[in-house]
Design a protein around this motif. Structure first.
Motif, PDB file in Angstrom:
ATOM      1  N   ILE A 158      -3.679  28.694 -44.698  1.00 16.93           N
ATOM      2  CA  ILE A 158      -3.997  30.039 -44.248  1.00 16.93           C
ATOM      3  C   ILE A 158      -5.148  30.550 -45.071  1.00 16.93           C
ATOM      4  CG2 ILE A 158      -2.270  31.117 -45.752  1.00 16.93           C
ATOM      5  CD1 ILE A 158      -1.845  33.164 -43.427  1.00 16.93           C
ATOM      6  N   GLY A 159      -6.082  31.219 -44.430  1.00 23.21           N
ATOM      7  CA  GLY A 159      -7.247  31.680 -45.176  1.00 23.21           C
ATOM      8  C   GLY A 159      -8.234  32.424 -44.318  1.00 23.21           C
ATOM      9  N   TRP A 160      -9.490  32.346 -44.738  1.00 19.86           N
ATOM     10  CA  TRP A 160     -10.553  33.132 -44.126  1.00 19.86           C
ATOM     11  C   TRP A 160     -11.711  32.254 -43.684  1.00 19.86           C
ATOM     12  CZ3 TRP A 160      -9.806  38.284 -43.384  1.00 19.86           C
ATOM     13  CH2 TRP A 160      -8.779  38.879 -44.108  1.00 19.86           C
ATOM     14  N   TYR A 161     -12.226  32.560 -42.502  1.00 19.13           N
ATOM     15  CA  TYR A 161     -13.453  31.976 -41.975  1.00 19.13           C
ATOM     16  C   TYR A 161     -14.422  33.121 -41.694  1.00 19.13           C
ATOM     17  CZ  TYR A 161     -11.512  27.296 -41.202  1.00 19.13           C
ATOM     18  OH  TYR A 161     -10.981  26.032 -41.365  1.00 19.13           O
ATOM     19  N   ARG A 162     -15.672  32.777 -41.499  1.00 10.44           N
ATOM     20  CA  ARG A 162     -16.648  33.785 -41.101  1.00 10.44           C
ATOM     21  C   ARG A 162     -17.659  33.191 -40.139  1.00 10.44           C
ATOM     22  NH1 ARG A 162     -19.912  34.758 -46.832  1.00 10.44           N
ATOM     23  NH2 ARG A 162     -20.951  32.721 -46.945  1.00 10.44           N
ATOM     24  N   GLN A 163     -18.215  34.078 -39.318  1.00 14.45           N
ATOM     25  CA  GLN A 163     -19.212  33.658 -38.343  1.00 14.45           C
ATOM     26  C   GLN A 163     -20.342  34.671 -38.317  1.00 14.45           C
ATOM     27  OE1 GLN A 163     -17.709  32.992 -34.367  1.00 14.45           O
ATOM     28  NE2 GLN A 163     -19.434  31.639 -33.886  1.00 14.45           N
ATOM     29  N   GLY A 200     -25.335  33.860 -34.283  1.00 11.60           N
ATOM     30  CA  GLY A 200     -26.070  32.644 -33.971  1.00 11.60           C
ATOM     31  C   GLY A 200     -25.645  31.411 -34.745  1.00 11.60           C
ATOM     32  N   LYS A 201     -24.571  31.544 -35.529  1.00 12.13           N
ATOM     33  CA  LYS A 201     -24.128  30.412 -36.344  1.00 12.13           C
ATOM     34  C   LYS A 201     -22.690  30.051 -36.003  1.00 12.13           C
ATOM     35  CE  LYS A 201     -27.247  31.234 -40.199  1.00 12.13           C
ATOM     36  NZ  LYS A 201     -27.362  31.353 -41.690  1.00 12.13           N
ATOM     37  N   GLN A 202     -22.264  28.888 -36.469  1.00 10.96           N
ATOM     38  CA  GLN A 202     -20.895  28.465 -36.220  1.00 10.96           C
ATOM     39  C   GLN A 202     -19.938  29.158 -37.176  1.00 10.96           C
ATOM     40  OE1 GLN A 202     -21.035  24.212 -36.904  1.00 10.96           O
ATOM     41  NE2 GLN A 202     -20.605  24.430 -39.080  1.00 10.96           N
ATOM     42  N   THR A 222     -20.863  43.920 -43.042  1.00  7.25           N
ATOM     43  CA  THR A 222     -22.310  44.011 -43.012  1.00  7.25           C
ATOM     44  C   THR A 222     -22.809  44.432 -44.382  1.00  7.25           C
ATOM     45  OG1 THR A 222     -22.277  44.644 -40.672  1.00  7.25           O
ATOM     46  CG2 THR A 222     -24.314  45.051 -41.889  1.00  7.25           C
ATOM     47  N   VAL A 223     -23.670  43.615 -44.968  1.00  4.94           N
ATOM     48  CA  VAL A 223     -24.201  43.879 -46.296  1.00  4.94           C
ATOM     49  C   VAL A 223     -25.682  44.178 -46.160  1.00  4.94           C
ATOM     50  CG1 VAL A 223     -24.445  43.042 -48.648  1.00  4.94           C
ATOM     51  CG2 VAL A 223     -22.512  42.273 -47.248  1.00  4.94           C
ATOM     52  N   ALA A 242     -21.254  38.921 -41.699  1.00  7.21           N
ATOM     53  CA  ALA A 242     -20.615  38.086 -40.682  1.00  7.21           C
ATOM     54  C   ALA A 242     -19.363  38.794 -40.182  1.00  7.21           C
ATOM     55  CB  ALA A 242     -20.226  36.722 -41.256  1.00  7.21           C
ATOM     56  N   VAL A 243     -18.794  38.230 -39.130  1.00 11.60           N
ATOM     57  CA  VAL A 243     -17.439  38.623 -38.740  1.00 11.60           C
ATOM     58  C   VAL A 243     -16.491  37.695 -39.488  1.00 11.60           C
ATOM     59  CG1 VAL A 243     -15.787  38.869 -36.862  1.00 11.60           C
ATOM     60  CG2 VAL A 243     -18.204  39.399 -36.468  1.00 11.60           C
ATOM     61  N   TYR A 244     -15.549  38.284 -40.192  1.00 15.19           N
ATOM     62  CA  TYR A 244     -14.597  37.511 -40.980  1.00 15.19           C
ATOM     63  C   TYR A 244     -13.281  37.419 -40.211  1.00 15.19           C
ATOM     64  CZ  TYR A 244     -17.719  37.434 -44.955  1.00 15.19           C
ATOM     65  OH  TYR A 244     -18.783  37.192 -45.791  1.00 15.19           O
ATOM     66  N   TYR A 245     -12.767  36.190 -40.120  1.00 14.69           N
ATOM     67  CA  TYR A 245     -11.559  35.923 -39.365  1.00 14.69           C
ATOM     68  C   TYR A 245     -10.465  35.378 -40.272  1.00 14.69           C
ATOM     69  CZ  TYR A 245     -14.545  36.108 -35.211  1.00 14.69           C
ATOM     70  OH  TYR A 245     -15.419  36.499 -34.219  1.00 14.69           O
ATOM     71  N   CYS A 246      -9.282  35.891 -40.078  1.00 15.52           N
ATOM     72  CA  CYS A 246      -8.116  35.305 -40.704  1.00 15.52           C
ATOM     73  C   CYS A 246      -7.663  34.138 -39.843  1.00 15.52           C
ATOM     74  CB  CYS A 246      -7.010  36.360 -40.808  1.00 15.52           C
ATOM     75  SG  CYS A 246      -5.584  35.858 -41.774  1.00 15.52           S
ATOM     76  N   HIS A 247      -7.272  33.063 -40.478  1.00 13.41           N
ATOM     77  CA  HIS A 247      -6.932  31.835 -39.755  1.00 13.41           C
ATOM     78  C   HIS A 247      -5.704  31.190 -40.378  1.00 13.41           C
ATOM     79  CE1 HIS A 247      -7.243  27.348 -39.512  1.00 13.41           C
ATOM     80  NE2 HIS A 247      -7.380  27.616 -38.229  1.00 13.41           N
ATOM     81  N   ALA A 248      -4.826  30.674 -39.537  1.00 14.80           N
ATOM     82  CA  ALA A 248      -3.649  29.949 -40.005  1.00 14.80           C
ATOM     83  C   ALA A 248      -3.473  28.670 -39.205  1.00 14.80           C
ATOM     84  CB  ALA A 248      -2.399  30.810 -39.884  1.00 14.80           C
ATOM     85  N   THR A 249      -3.068  27.630 -39.890  1.00 13.04           N
ATOM     86  CA  THR A 249      -2.768  26.350 -39.263  1.00 13.04           C
ATOM     87  C   THR A 249      -1.286  26.074 -39.456  1.00 13.04           C
ATOM     88  OG1 THR A 249      -4.971  25.538 -39.825  1.00 13.04           O
ATOM     89  CG2 THR A 249      -3.348  23.914 -39.147  1.00 13.04           C
TER      90      THR A 249
END
Length: 123
Positions: free
Chosen positions: A34-39, A42-44, A120-121, A91-98
């Protein structure tokens, strides 16, 4: 089903700090990670930081020393403390769990995502 709900994003200036929170609830089963991703635009979508099943933490190189992931299991929350933020952290930060599970009698993994929170910084 598992649901993830992020909060804490916003617009801040470079060098400042921000703390993201993710509330996770539902049929948690066996969480592998469980953690964090960001997008960024125009990027993955890329990993930022996460807890693995063994309890170790992983960070992408660009945030090491600036970001810290933590968790409050009793309240079903994980956090991302972000310090010394840079414009490239925007970026948009997403919480993610597997979660571990089964498909047709075979072990499999299921991925769950929150709706995302915008960070947004400005320079």
């Amino acid at each position: 089903q598992v649901q993830l709900l992020e909060s804490g994003g916003g617009l801040i200036q470079a060098g400042e700090s921000l703390r993201l929170s993710c509330l996770f609830y539902g049929d948690l089963g066996s969480i592998n990670a469980i953690g964090w991703y960001r997008q960024a635009p125009g990027k993955q979508r890329d990993l930022v930081a996460e807890f693995s099943k063994g309890g170790s933490t992983d960070y992408t190189d660009s945030v090491k020393g600036r970001f810290t992931i933590s968790r409050d299991n009793a309240n079903h929350r994980i956090f991302l403390q972000m310090n010394s933020l840079k414009p490239e952290d925007t970026a948009v930060y997403y919480c993610h769990a597997t979660l571990a599970g089964w498909v047709n009698g075979k072990p499999s993994e299921f991925h769950y995502w929150g709706q995302g929170t915008q960070v947004t910084v400005s320079s």
